[in-house]
Scaffold this active site. Structure first.
Site, PDB file in Angstrom:
ATOM      1  N   CYS A 248      17.592 -24.688 -53.915  1.00 49.94           N
ATOM      2  CA  CYS A 248      17.733 -23.508 -54.770  1.00 49.94           C
ATOM      3  C   CYS A 248      16.919 -22.344 -54.192  1.00 49.94           C
ATOM      4  CB  CYS A 248      17.330 -23.836 -56.200  1.00 49.94           C
ATOM      5  SG  CYS A 248      17.926 -22.623 -57.411  1.00 49.94           S
TER       6      CYS A 248
ATOM      7  N   HIS B  89      20.945 -28.361 -57.095  1.00 48.26           N
ATOM      8  CA  HIS B  89      19.784 -29.247 -57.284  1.00 48.26           C
ATOM      9  C   HIS B  89      20.213 -30.709 -57.141  1.00 48.26           C
ATOM     10  CE1 HIS B  89      16.699 -26.382 -58.829  1.00 48.26           C
ATOM     11  NE2 HIS B  89      17.767 -25.678 -59.138  1.00 48.26           N
TER      12      HIS B  89
ATOM     13  N   GLU C 160      18.499 -33.277 -56.791  1.00 46.25           N
ATOM     14  CA  GLU C 160      17.580 -34.224 -57.438  1.00 46.25           C
ATOM     15  C   GLU C 160      18.071 -34.694 -58.802  1.00 46.25           C
ATOM     16  OE1 GLU C 160      15.771 -30.076 -58.453  1.00 46.25           O
ATOM     17  OE2 GLU C 160      16.957 -31.029 -56.878  1.00 46.25           O
TER      18      GLU C 160
END
Length: 543
Positions: free
Chosen positions: A378, A514, A516
């Site tokens: 990001c 993102h 994650e």
């Protein structure tokens, strides 16, 4: 019909209600149950999206674009399904809905009160998240005794009566502090916590007691006696070497059998071999790498919870112990990059605001010039673009217009219009609420065949989650590409830059999304796994 497990916490916060809930969810799922999970947060914010990560930790984003509590991340890492905005709500959302209903006249001129209007809205939301599932675990945020949590506790008390006690169970998590001077584990805080819960009409069926030392039989009997809980339902949750061993720890004390018997659930036998493999891989790695995470919220590592866990997952799937050094980006601005010299890879995670961005770019430049593996997420991608524009493409004043409105070269800017995957045109401007300018949730990305990111994923169309407002300015892409930056991923309509790489670098990858948020311990995540593999290769070159 759906069975309900209501999870509350006492004594102190941060005991691990989310982990305990998620672990029980994982056990029930492993026994063939279709499990849903729900988090109710007592703060008046509508969601945590505008809250500082230093106060509340990470903001977890669901696939459908909800900004939620980080416990939703635990749920998705333990239970193999994606949750939605229906699986998380706050006091602010509840009151917002009730007030809107009142203004519309839905209550026919009646006096609007906490009971029944607020509690009814809470129950409606719980029932909505439970529809279609065998079991739903409902976690109440905060600690019993907090004034903010009372409407939630009253709502679950009412709901338990409405669905019947044969379909509902109360699980309470407490602390057993060890007093070193006395050499004792103290049960009194747990007794008082249960007394507080019983005073509002809730009798727990199961106690999960967190402690440093194992609970002795005499202490278990004492807790059962003073809390009116069966002795076998007093479960000891010891501090664990890894959170991924908690499902087995709870199973070995019979928690899942106890819950299924209490709720009259017939389920298949349990196989925890996948969790055992995860724990064994995490605790017995064959290699070690040192990764620098350069951010602005490093004083509270919970601010990067999903990134931390994703690196752990990557270590599990590469037989690697991943040691993370949290480096304050501002410190690099004043102290220089010496702290990076012994690291095997560098990661710059997402974030907002100007503080620390120059330090992040120092770390990015160091990774680029010294062939150190780099992963930017990001803002970590946006600053990689800015750094490249300044020091390679010759755009000396390049910046993001979010951070410097007067920059001569806004290589990152607010894109005011784009098309989502359904074909709908999305409009953004700086004058609406912060959430209104966000690009949020899961979206498809088309990546270039043969790129490092495509090699990691093994496919050319991926789906990942976003949480940002600004984008790479397409007007500068040609000049950046001419200087050696490669745009390796774009949004499905082709208008927005999603991933970048550097041609001559062994492993320099950055993404606007993102990754994650979709990593799990059992499956890992291809991008983090490739990043840790690159770190291993870099380290071995120096041997």
């Amino acid at each position: 019909m759906t069975k309900f497990i209501f999870v509350t916490g006492g004594v102190v916060s941060s005991l691990g209600k989310g982990i305990a809930s998620a672990s029980l969810g994982a056990l029930l799922e492993a026994r063939g149950q279709k499990v849903s999970m729900l988090k109710m947060d007592p703060y008046i914010n509508v969601d945590p999206g505008t809250m500082s990560p230093l106060q509340h930790g990470e903001v977890f984003v669901t696939d459908d674009g909800a900004e939620t509590d980080l416990d939703l991340g635990h749920y998705e890492r333990f239970v193999q399904r994606h949750f939605t905005r229906r699986n998380s709500f706050s006091t602010g959302q509840v009151y917002e809905t009730v007030i809107r209903n009142e203004r519309r006249g839905d209550y026919l001129g009646g006096t609007v009160q906490v009971i029944p209007h607020i509690t009814d809205e809470i129950k409606n939301r719980i029932q909505g998240a439970a529809a279609g599932y065998d079991v739903v675990l409902v976690e109440v945020g905060g600690t019993v005794g907090d004034i903010e949590s009372l409407p939630f506790l009253e709502a679950i008390r009412q709901l338990s009566i409405e669905v019947g006690r044969e379909r509902s169970l109360f699980m309470h998590l407490t602390l057993l502090p060890y007093i070193a001077a006395a050499g004792e584990v103290k049960t009194k805080p747990t007794q008082h916590s249960v007394k507080e819960l019983r005073s509002i009409g809730i009798q727990p069926d199961v106690l999960i007691c967190r402690s440093e030392l194992a609970l002795q039989a005499s202490e278990r009997r004492k807790i059962a006696l003073f809390t009116n809980v069966e002795e076998k339902a007093v479960i000891n949750s010891l501090d664990a070497k890894t959170i991924y061993s908690v499902p087995r720890m709870l199973h070995e004390q019979g928690l899942d059998d106890l819950v299924m018997k209490r709720l009259n659930i017939e389920a298949k036998s349990l196989d925890l071999s996948d969790w055992d493999a995860v724990v064994n891989a995490q605790l017995n790695p064959q290699k070690t790498v040192e990764i620098a995470m350069v951010g602005k919220y490093v004083d509270l590592t919970e601010a990067y919870k999903s990134v931390n866990e994703s690196l752990i997952h990557a270590g599990i799937h590469t037989n690697t112990r991943v040691n993370i050094s949290y480096i304050d980006a501002e410190s690099l601005e004043s102290l220089g990059i010496a702290v990076l010299r012994d690291k095997d890879a560098i990661l710059v995670p997402g974030g907002f605001g100007e503080r620390g961005v120059e330090g992040k770019m120092l770390a990015i430049r160091y990774a680029r010039e010294n062939n150190v593996p780099y992963l930017g997420i990001c803002l970590g991608m946006q600053m990689a673009v800015v750094e490249f524009a300044r020091h390679v493409a010759g755009l000396k004043d390049a910046h993001s217009s979010e951070l410097n409105e007067s920059t001569l070269h806004p290589v990152v800017a607010l894109i005011t219009e784009w098309t989502d995957e359904s074909g709908e045109k999305i409009q953004r401007n700086e004058n609406v609420d912060l959430g209104g300018t966000m690009r949020l949730g899961g979206q498809n990305c088309v990546i270039t065949e043969g790129s490092k990111i495509q090699q990691a994923y093994g496919k050319t169309v991926i789906r990942e989650r976003h949480r940002h407002r600004y984008e790479v300015n397409d007007g500068y892409v040609a000049k950046l590409e001419e200087a050696g930056l490669i745009i390796t991923g774009r949004s499905e309509d082709g208008n927005l830059v999603e991933t970048i790489e550097i041609a001559e670098h062994p492993w320099f990858v950055a993404c606007q999304f993102h990754p994650e948020f979709t990593s799990t311990p059992r499956n890992g995540h291809p991008l983090f796994t490739a990043f840790v593999q690159a770190a291993n290769i870099y380290k071995n070159k120096g041997v």
